[in-house]
Write an enzyme that holds these catalytic residues in place. Sequence first.
Site, PDB file in Angstrom:
ATOM      1  N   ARG A 137       4.134  -4.768  -6.354  1.00  0.00           N
ATOM      2  CA  ARG A 137       4.803  -3.460  -5.640  1.00  0.00           C
ATOM      3  C   ARG A 137       5.716  -4.054  -4.667  1.00  0.00           C
ATOM      4  O   ARG A 137       5.508  -5.194  -4.099  1.00  0.00           O
ATOM      5  CB  ARG A 137       4.090  -2.091  -5.026  1.00  0.00           C
TER       6      ARG A 137
ATOM      7  N   ASP B 246       0.618   3.997   5.971  1.00  0.00           N
ATOM      8  CA  ASP B 246      -0.302   4.406   5.038  1.00  0.00           C
ATOM      9  C   ASP B 246      -1.402   4.585   5.824  1.00  0.00           C
ATOM     10  O   ASP B 246      -2.267   5.690   5.426  1.00  0.00           O
ATOM     11  CB  ASP B 246      -0.187   3.686   3.929  1.00  0.00           C
TER      12      ASP B 246
ATOM     13  N   GLY C 239       2.390 -15.555  -3.512  1.00  0.00           N
ATOM     14  CA  GLY C 239       2.994 -15.575  -1.881  1.00  0.00           C
ATOM     15  C   GLY C 239       4.366 -14.704  -1.965  1.00  0.00           C
ATOM     16  O   GLY C 239       5.026 -14.953  -0.959  1.00  0.00           O
TER      17      GLY C 239
ATOM     18  N   SER D  77       2.305  -8.012  -3.511  1.00  0.00           N
ATOM     19  CA  SER D  77       1.054  -7.304  -3.603  1.00  0.00           C
ATOM     20  C   SER D  77       0.165  -7.920  -4.823  1.00  0.00           C
ATOM     21  O   SER D  77      -0.246  -7.099  -5.491  1.00  0.00           O
ATOM     22  CB  SER D  77       1.041  -5.876  -3.350  1.00  0.00           C
TER      23      SER D  77
ATOM     24  N   ASP E  32      -0.685   0.147  -1.765  1.00  0.00           N
ATOM     25  CA  ASP E  32      -0.594  -0.898  -2.685  1.00  0.00           C
ATOM     26  C   ASP E  32      -1.292  -0.529  -3.989  1.00  0.00           C
ATOM     27  O   ASP E  32      -0.876  -0.563  -4.998  1.00  0.00           O
ATOM     28  CB  ASP E  32      -1.109  -2.239  -2.183  1.00  0.00           C
TER      29      ASP E  32
ATOM     30  N   TYR F 138      -3.247  -7.228  11.697  1.00  0.00           N
ATOM     31  CA  TYR F 138      -2.985  -6.075  11.238  1.00  0.00           C
ATOM     32  C   TYR F 138      -4.273  -5.336  11.674  1.00  0.00           C
ATOM     33  O   TYR F 138      -3.985  -3.977  11.764  1.00  0.00           O
ATOM     34  CB  TYR F 138      -3.387  -6.469   9.537  1.00  0.00           C
TER      35      TYR F 138
HETATM   36  C1  GLA Z   1      -0.186  -4.224   3.595  1.00  0.00           C
HETATM   37  C2  GLA Z   1      -1.260  -3.021   3.293  1.00  0.00           C
HETATM   38  C3  GLA Z   1      -0.905  -1.831   3.015  1.00  0.00           C
HETATM   39  C4  GLA Z   1       0.075  -1.290   4.280  1.00  0.00           C
HETATM   40  C5  GLA Z   1       0.992  -2.588   4.560  1.00  0.00           C
HETATM   41  C6  GLA Z   1       1.988  -2.174   5.900  1.00  0.00           C
HETATM   42  O1  GLA Z   1       0.558  -4.232   2.516  1.00  0.00           O
HETATM   43  O2  GLA Z   1      -2.306  -3.565   2.069  1.00  0.00           O
HETATM   44  O3  GLA Z   1      -2.159  -0.791   2.822  1.00  0.00           O
HETATM   45  O4  GLA Z   1      -0.675  -1.006   5.328  1.00  0.00           O
HETATM   46  O5  GLA Z   1       0.356  -3.809   4.659  1.00  0.00           O
HETATM   47  O6  GLA Z   1       2.765  -1.217   5.204  1.00  0.00           O
END
Ligand code: GLA
Length: 338
Positions: free
Chosen positions: A13, A22, A103, A107, A149, A198
């Site tokens: 994605r 999210d 990379g 996702s 994702d 994160y």
């Molecule tokens: C990563 C996480 C998602 C989302 C993004 C930021 O991709 O896996 O769930 O939080 O970061 O939007």
Amino acid sequence: MSAATVRVHAPGRVNLIGDHTDYMGGPVLPMAVHLGTTVVGTRGGGVVELRSDLEPDPVVLSLPAPDPTTVEPRWGRYVAGAAVELGATEGFTGTVTSTVPPGSGLSSSSALTVAVCLALGATGTHAELAVAARAAEVRANGVPCGIMDQLCSVAGVEGHALLIDCDAMTVDPVPVPEDACIWVVPSGQQRQLADSAYAERRARCEDAAALVGPLPAASLDAVEAIEDPVVRARARHVRSESGRVLAAADALRVGDLAELGRLMVASHRSLAQDFEVSTPVLDELVEGLLATPGVYGARLTGAGFGGCVVALARPGVELDGWHVRPAAGATVEIGGAE
Ligand code: GLA
């Protein structure tokens, strides 16, 4: 009796807009892409054995699967995460192939985890499958990610982006016009400290929500009244980004690509200034893209701290990355006996 061949495909994605919303129950606007991960094999026995075209070593796990964080090679942690999450008792033998560039920020881990969950026999609604795949990923890498994702990989619609309400877990497909070209441009910068940073960002957002209620709909005055300047800035990003996502979906629906591009740039600035997940390399890449004729907008995409930029461009513009097309979500085909 020989087992039927199971063939699963799960797309990667790209997120057009709506980052770090999210996990706070806000909206996001990603799209599943034509690049993805395919698992082919047969179910049966008490062992999961997978070979990948991207990895030198296979994954071999006896069921019930062990603690995912102990599994080597490391890609096997996602396989083990899926097996543990599903309580899998029936094995699977097969191969993994992927067209998601490693990379790339597309996702690939979610595409792999969704594909393995489905190969191991997971069933349910899109939301249920996404919840299981998300939990499997958290078991594998410990990052408290949101649902974007996995839900995008499961529920993608060809030719459409998905307006996802991450609180209600509803998906509203929005057509992507033919003249909207979406590019994913790698920064060349590996994500640094991404996992711990994160979790830290998420924790500050939760601090803010404890003060002012759910951030996507919080009152702006209440957000501006938060005393701690860091918590205030994080909350301001989630609040403003949520509004931009809804405006971006409206712009996409009416084909107003200039407006969508403007919102993408505002999103990047908010992620850089209020959420502090950009880097000088990402900022420079975005500025360079914005100076390129035919580019409507660009922003970092995904978690940030390195990784990729998504750009919206006119047809005919060539950028130094992958031109991605909006694709359908995950599929499972069960064929005849081998
Ligand atoms: C990563 C996480 C998602 C989302 C993004 C930021 O991709 O896996 O769930 O939080 O970061 O939007």
